[in-house]
Scaffold this motif. Structure first.
Motif, short mmCIF file in Angstrom:
data_model
loop_
_atom_site.label_atom_id
_atom_site.label_comp_id
_atom_site.label_asym_id
_atom_site.label_seq_id
_atom_site.Cartn_x
_atom_site.Cartn_y
_atom_site.Cartn_z
N ILE A 68 0.85 -1.20 0.00
CA ILE A 68 0.00 0.00 0.00
C ILE A 68 0.88 1.24 0.00
CG2 ILE A 68 -1.63 1.34 1.39
CD1 ILE A 68 -2.84 -1.32 2.33
N ALA A 69 1.88 1.25 0.88
CA ALA A 69 2.78 2.40 0.94
C ALA A 69 3.57 2.56 -0.36
CB ALA A 69 3.74 2.23 2.12
N ALA A 87 -0.65 7.75 -12.27
CA ALA A 87 -0.99 7.91 -10.86
C ALA A 87 -2.29 7.17 -10.54
CB ALA A 87 -1.14 9.39 -10.52
N LYS A 88 -3.26 7.27 -11.47
CA LYS A 88 -4.53 6.59 -11.27
C LYS A 88 -4.33 5.07 -11.23
CE LYS A 88 -8.13 8.27 -13.26
NZ LYS A 88 -9.16 8.66 -14.29
N ALA A 89 -3.44 4.55 -12.10
CA ALA A 89 -3.18 3.10 -12.15
C ALA A 89 -2.55 2.64 -10.84
CB ALA A 89 -2.26 2.78 -13.33
N GLN A 95 -5.51 0.45 -4.01
CA GLN A 95 -6.82 0.15 -3.44
C GLN A 95 -7.07 -1.34 -3.32
OE1 GLN A 95 -8.89 2.50 -2.19
NE2 GLN A 95 -10.03 0.70 -1.36
N SER A 96 -6.54 -2.11 -4.27
CA SER A 96 -6.70 -3.58 -4.18
C SER A 96 -6.00 -4.12 -2.95
CB SER A 96 -6.15 -4.25 -5.45
OG SER A 96 -4.74 -4.10 -5.54
N TYR A 97 -4.83 -3.52 -2.64
CA TYR A 97 -4.12 -3.95 -1.43
C TYR A 97 -4.84 -3.46 -0.17
CZ TYR A 97 -0.10 -5.87 -3.88
OH TYR A 97 0.72 -6.66 -4.66
N VAL A 98 -5.46 -2.29 -0.25
CA VAL A 98 -6.23 -1.79 0.90
C VAL A 98 -7.39 -2.72 1.20
CG1 VAL A 98 -7.72 0.07 1.71
CG2 VAL A 98 -5.56 0.63 0.57
N ASN A 100 -7.67 -5.86 0.31
CA ASN A 100 -7.11 -7.14 0.79
C ASN A 100 -6.65 -7.02 2.24
OD1 ASN A 100 -6.21 -9.90 0.29
ND2 ASN A 100 -4.14 -9.05 0.48
N GLY A 101 -6.18 -5.83 2.59
CA GLY A 101 -5.68 -5.61 3.95
C GLY A 101 -6.76 -5.73 4.99
N ILE A 102 -8.02 -5.40 4.59
CA ILE A 102 -9.13 -5.53 5.55
C ILE A 102 -9.30 -6.98 5.97
CG2 ILE A 102 -11.61 -5.28 5.85
CD1 ILE A 102 -11.48 -2.89 3.92
N ASP A 103 -9.29 -7.90 4.99
CA ASP A 103 -9.43 -9.33 5.30
C ASP A 103 -8.21 -9.84 6.07
OD1 ASP A 103 -11.86 -9.41 4.02
OD2 ASP A 103 -11.00 -9.99 2.08
N LEU A 104 -7.03 -9.38 5.66
CA LEU A 104 -5.82 -9.82 6.35
C LEU A 104 -5.80 -9.35 7.81
CD1 LEU A 104 -3.08 -9.19 3.62
CD2 LEU A 104 -4.01 -11.39 4.37
N GLN A 105 -6.29 -8.14 8.05
CA GLN A 105 -6.32 -7.61 9.41
C GLN A 105 -7.29 -8.40 10.27
OE1 GLN A 105 -4.27 -5.13 10.66
NE2 GLN A 105 -5.11 -5.84 12.61
N LYS A 106 -8.45 -8.78 9.68
CA LYS A 106 -9.42 -9.59 10.42
C LYS A 106 -8.80 -10.95 10.78
CE LYS A 106 -13.65 -7.65 8.43
NZ LYS A 106 -14.84 -7.93 7.57
N ALA A 107 -8.12 -11.57 9.79
CA ALA A 107 -7.49 -12.86 10.03
C ALA A 107 -6.42 -12.75 11.12
CB ALA A 107 -6.87 -13.41 8.75
N TYR A 108 -5.66 -11.66 11.09
CA TYR A 108 -4.62 -11.47 12.09
C TYR A 108 -5.23 -11.27 13.48
CZ TYR A 108 -1.19 -9.17 15.01
OH TYR A 108 -0.37 -8.84 16.06
#
Length: 224
Positions: A68-69, A87-89, A95-98, A100-108
């Protein structure tokens, strides 16, 4: 987390089974501690697995955050270079990593909670077993004292038997003394039944001759 429930069931089943066939508390507690220690080793292994899963989930979150960073930084550079499409690309990728990060954070979060519970349970079980170890020493000490008391009771019982034997001998001795007294008394009674004239005859039978001799001797001295 089902491992903890299984471990509790095993501990309960083990001690109930041992209590049902308990004959020697010292041996029983040794067997129980052996089984519990084996089960604790299984819990350690399970806990290590859950902790490893927590670390893996955390690492995925961190790696996703790095992505993301990364794409955020690339989007900023593209804008500075005047390339809005680039920049848009980059922002789309970010955003795809953001997402994905929601699910990863829940799993963690779940993995972290599980690891925390497992560590707490492991620590508690370890502490409980340490407490049981001390209680085992106390139980074995009590069993040793009980065995010593049993030996003392047996010796005391033997002394009581010896005391009873002494009393029996005393009764036999009293009976023997009574029999002897009766025999002596009978002898005295038999002695009283003898003819006294016979005793007098024996007494004076030997004295007649001596009196006559003294009489003759006296006559000679007197010239009669």
């Amino acid at each position: 987390m089902g491992m903890i429930s299984r471990f509790k069931d095993i501990m309960s089943a083990n001690i109930n089974a041992l209590l049902d066939k308990c004959e020697n508390p010292a041996k029983m507690i040794d067997e129980y501690m052996r089984q519990v220690t084996e089960q604790l080793a299984e819990v350690k292994s399970e806990t290590a697995g859950v902790m490893a899963e927590e670390k893996r989930a955390k690492r995925l979150v961190e790696e996703n955050d790095e992505q993301i960073a990364k794409y955020d930084n690339l989007a900023r550079k593209a804008l500075k270079a005047g390339n809005e499409d680039d920049a848009k690309a980059f922002l789309t990728k970010k955003q795809s990593y953001v997402d994905n990060g929601i699910d990863l954070q829940k799993a963690y979060s779940i993995a972290h909670d599980n690891a925390t519970k497992m560590r707490e349970m492991h620590d508690k079980l370890t502490k409980d077993i340490q407490s049981l170890e001390q209680r085992r020493k106390n139980i074995k000490a009590k069993v040793a004292v009980a065995k010593t008391q049993e030996k003392i009771n047996k010796v005391t019982g033997s002394m009581d038997s010896a005391s009873d034997s002494m009393k029996a001998f005393e009764r036999m001795e009293e009976k023997a003394d009574r029999m002897l007294d009766e025999a002596n008394s009978m002898a005295e009674l038999n002695s009283d039944e003898e003819d006294p004239i016979e005793d007098l005859e024996a007494k004076y039978a030997g004295k007649d001759a001596s009196v006559d001799e003294e009489l003759e001797k006296l006559k000679k001295e007197m010239g009669l």
